[in-house]
Design an enzyme around this catalytic site. Structure first.
Site, PDB file in Angstrom:
ATOM      1  N   GLY A  56       0.787  -1.232   0.000  1.00 46.59           N
ATOM      2  CA  GLY A  56       0.000   0.000   0.000  1.00 46.59           C
ATOM      3  C   GLY A  56       0.815   1.276   0.000  1.00 46.59           C
ATOM      4  O   GLY A  56       0.385   2.291  -0.531  1.00 46.59           O
ATOM      5  N   HIS A 114      -2.179   5.376  -5.665  1.00 44.92           N
ATOM      6  CA  HIS A 114      -3.080   4.502  -4.894  1.00 44.92           C
ATOM      7  C   HIS A 114      -4.405   5.233  -4.732  1.00 44.92           C
ATOM      8  O   HIS A 114      -4.460   6.313  -4.146  1.00 44.92           O
ATOM      9  CB  HIS A 114      -2.467   4.208  -3.528  1.00 44.92           C
ATOM     10  CG  HIS A 114      -3.237   3.224  -2.709  1.00 44.92           C
ATOM     11  ND1 HIS A 114      -2.650   2.501  -1.710  1.00 44.92           N
ATOM     12  CD2 HIS A 114      -4.533   2.841  -2.731  1.00 44.92           C
ATOM     13  CE1 HIS A 114      -3.557   1.710  -1.143  1.00 44.92           C
ATOM     14  NE2 HIS A 114      -4.710   1.914  -1.757  1.00 44.92           N
ATOM     15  N   ILE A 151      -9.884   7.170   1.186  1.00 43.12           N
ATOM     16  CA  ILE A 151     -11.179   6.496   1.083  1.00 43.12           C
ATOM     17  C   ILE A 151     -12.312   7.523   0.970  1.00 43.12           C
ATOM     18  O   ILE A 151     -12.364   8.511   1.691  1.00 43.12           O
ATOM     19  CB  ILE A 151     -11.391   5.548   2.289  1.00 43.12           C
ATOM     20  CG1 ILE A 151     -12.597   4.639   2.074  1.00 43.12           C
ATOM     21  CG2 ILE A 151     -11.470   6.304   3.590  1.00 43.12           C
ATOM     22  CD1 ILE A 151     -12.675   3.491   3.070  1.00 43.12           C
ATOM     23  N   HIS A 179     -13.932   8.968 -17.397  1.00 45.70           N
ATOM     24  CA  HIS A 179     -13.337   9.144 -18.720  1.00 45.70           C
ATOM     25  C   HIS A 179     -12.203  10.163 -18.704  1.00 45.70           C
ATOM     26  O   HIS A 179     -12.233  11.148 -17.963  1.00 45.70           O
ATOM     27  CB  HIS A 179     -14.412   9.579 -19.732  1.00 45.70           C
ATOM     28  CG  HIS A 179     -15.002  10.912 -19.388  1.00 45.70           C
ATOM     29  ND1 HIS A 179     -14.475  12.092 -19.846  1.00 45.70           N
ATOM     30  CD2 HIS A 179     -16.050  11.241 -18.601  1.00 45.70           C
ATOM     31  CE1 HIS A 179     -15.175  13.100 -19.371  1.00 45.70           C
ATOM     32  NE2 HIS A 179     -16.143  12.611 -18.608  1.00 45.70           N
TER      33      HIS A 179
END
Length: 160
Positions: A23, A96, A117, A87
Site C-alpha cells: 500500500g 493509490h 477512502i 473518462h
C-alpha cells in the site's frame, strides 16, 4: 515463496510474473526496482474496465472498480474496491486510489499520490506528485506536489 510462485503462475502461466500490492507508494516503487521486469496485471472479475482505457503493468484493480473510456492508468497503481475513475483521467505510476474514491472526467493524478477512502475529485482537476488526499475530501481546485489535503472543500494543511 511457494505461495508467491503459485500466485504468479495464476496470473500469466509463468513463474516470473510479479504484482506488488504494498500500500505504501514509495516502498512499492523501491521494490519494483529490485524485481525482474516482468510485471502482470490483476483485474478483479467484478471490475468494469472500458476497452478504450489503458492500464499499466504491475497495477491491481480490485472488486467493483469502474474505469471508463480513455482513462490512462500508469504502472504499479492500486485501484481499490469500488473506486470510480471516469473518462479521460490520467493516473501516473505508483498512484493509490482508496475504496469508494471517485475521480470525475479529465482528472490528472501525479506519480505516487494517494487518494483517501471516499474522496471526490471534481472534473479537470490536477493533483501533483506524491500528494495525499484525505479520507472524504472534496477536491475542487488543483493540488500542488507533495501537498496534504483534507476536508470539504479540500484545504492544503501541509506541503511535504
Amino acid at each position: 515463496m511457494l505461495f508467491f510462485e503459485k500466485f504468479a503462475e495464476g496470473i500469466s502461466g509463468k513463474k516470473d510474473t510479479w504484482i506488488i500490492s504494498i500500500g505504501n507508494n514509495r516502498i512499492r516503487k523501491e521494490v519494483s526496482k529490485r524485481l525482474p521486469s516482468n510485471f502482470g496485471l490483476l483485474v478483479h472479475r467484478t471490475a468494469s474496465v472500458s476497452s478504450w482505457a489503458s492500464v499499466g503493468a504491475g497495477t491491481t484493480v480490485m472488486a467493483k472498480v469502474v474505469i471508463n473510456a480513455c482513462a490512462n492508468i500508469g504502472k504499479h497503481c492500486i485501484i481499490n474496491s469500488a473506486a470510480v475513475i471516469e473518462h479521460d483521467c490520467i493516473l501516473e505510476d505508483f498512484v493509490h486510489i482508496s475504496p469508494n474514491a471517485s475521480l470525475a472526467g479529465g482528472v490528472r493524478v501525479g506519480e505516487g499520490t494517494h487518494i483517501g477512502i471516499g474522496a471526490c475529485v471534481l472534473p479537470e482537476i490536477k493533483i501533483g506528485k506524491w500528494a495525499t488526499i484525505g479520507a472524504g475530501a472534496v477536491i475542487i481546485k488543483d493540488v500542488p506536489d507533495g501537498a496534504v489535503v483534507v476536508g470539504n472543500p479540500g484545504k492544503v494543511i501541509k506541503v511535504k
